[in-house]
Write a protein that holds these residues in place. Structure first.
Motif: not given
Ligand SMILES: [Zn+2]
Length: 402
Positions: A361, A363-364, A366, A375, A378, A383
């Protein structure tokens, strides 16, 4: 404690400290620490990430000064954060029932109760609470966001679209992408029911909201393939991958299969062009390896070996590249004596490859082996991107969301 959490609390803390200072001094005569000092101590504990001590401090403040609205809110959030959702719900319920609250305060307490129910998984109660607030001037948008989370969790995409459109009307900028993904989810459900026309109307709505959305293009490719239009399916797959090269891990195996099974004139040359562009322009390992396999399959062994050298020159060397090198060596006449050793190398590398995540991911952070459009960590949409290790997937993989 995350910075975000602190930022959320600090303005509240400042306001509450002031409120506590105003109202608490006459009650500090019982020999207990004045609430304002204890309150600030609680905030310091929060800053030091000592949640238990902060909680104790805030409980004491509330025991001394029952009227402190903000402190009750913080207390409720702390209980929720510790997973004690029942206690958080009780605090927020009692708070919202106070007759002396302003409309804004009551809406805030009710909203927090909705978040408690959401976290507790009591989705019907969360939905009812958020619905109560959607027309509130102060909490309308957060309540709609809460409702949207309820519908996402329930995979109720029809209501998710409806709520998303209301948020979009409020000017929430990122809403278009979310609604487009809800439309894609609805398209998938229609495809599962073998209703491609209905699926396409959802896909069109998704593309209207997010022109060029790769997921929508891949769904169109899926419909085209089902309709027997392999050339269109290939064109859409290529367009999707050109728009989002990091989805190559998902799309390249499908393209390979479509090209090679298409029977179209010049299919191999077209596949070669596509893979070369991905390998050279976007430096995508999965495309480099697919290109090498194509050379090997068409007996262009020199070119295949040159391609393998390029892959092995990458740093770090992709495990998939090492695996291909071992597979090459296995077929050389000189190593036949050691075939069992080479089989062991191959097995070890394959095991290593299968334990590595394929997607991450953006963004986070993962990581996982399956591609999903939302995801799991998050909850953001679109993402996950290929880590670019290897295809190593069955050739009959389709564009469908797992
Ligand atoms: Zn994430």
């Amino acid at each position: 404690m995350s910075v975000h959490w602190l930022l959320l609390l600090l303005p509240v803390a400042a306001a509450s400290g002031w409120a506590a200072a105003r109202y608490s001094s006459p009650r500090s005569s019982a020999g207990r620490e004045p609430p304002v000092d204890r309150y600030l101590e609680g905030v310091r504990y929060l800053l030091d990430d000592q949640t238990d001590r902060a909680l104790q401090a805030f409980i004491e403040v509330v025991e001394i000064d029952h009227e402190t609205f903000e402190t009750h809110l913080i207390l409720g959030r702390l209980f929720r954060r510790r997973g004690e959702v029942d206690r958080a719900i009780r605090i927020h319920q009692n708070l919202a029932a106070r007759p002396t609250l302003t409309d804004v305060q009551r809406a805030r307490a009710t909203f927090e109760m909705g978040r408690d129910f959401l976290l507790a998984g009591v989705l019907d109660r969360a939905e009812a609470v958020f619905r109560e607030l959607v027309d509130s001037p102060s909490m309308g948008v957060p309540a709609l966001e809460g409702l949207r989370s309820v519908y996402e969790t329930q995979r109720d995409w029809v209501h998710a679209v409806e709520t998303g459109l209301r948020l979009k009307a409020h000017g929430v900028a990122s809403e278009g992408l979310r609604i487009a993904h809800y439309e894609c989810e609805l398209a998938l459900l229609e495809l599962e029911q073998d209703r491609p026309d209905r699926a396409l109307s959802h896909v069109d709505r998704a593309l209207g909201l997010c022109p060029g959305l790769s997921r929508a293009l891949l769904l169109r490719a899926e419909v085209a393939e089902r309709n027997g239009d392999v050339a269109l399916s290939i064109r859409l797959g290529r367009e999707a991958i050109e728009r989002t090269p990091a989805l190559a891990t998902l799309v390249v195996p499908k393209l390979e299969r479509l090209y090679l099974n298409s029977g179209l004139p010049g299919a191999t040359a077209s596949l070669e062009d596509t893979l070369q562009a991905l390998a050279s322009t976007h430096k995508i390992t999965v495309a480099s390896i697919a290109l090498m396999r194509l050379y090997r399959r068409t007996n262009r062994l020199e070119e295949a070996l040159t391609q393998l050298h390029r892959i092995l020159a990458q740093r770090p060397v992709p495990t998939s590249g090492l695996l291909e090198a071992v597979r090459w060596m296995k077929i050389l006449p000189a190593v036949h004596t050691y075939s069992s050793e080479f089989a062991a190398f191959e097995k070890a590398l394959m095991e290593q490859l299968r334990s590595q995540p394929l997607y991450q991911c953006t963004n986070c952070g993962y990581q996982g082996r399956a591609h999903v459009w939302q995801c799991p960590s998050c909850r953001r949409w679109d993402t996950l991107r290929g880590i670019d290790l290897d295809l190593d997937q069955p050739p009959n993989q389709t564009f469908k969301t797992p």
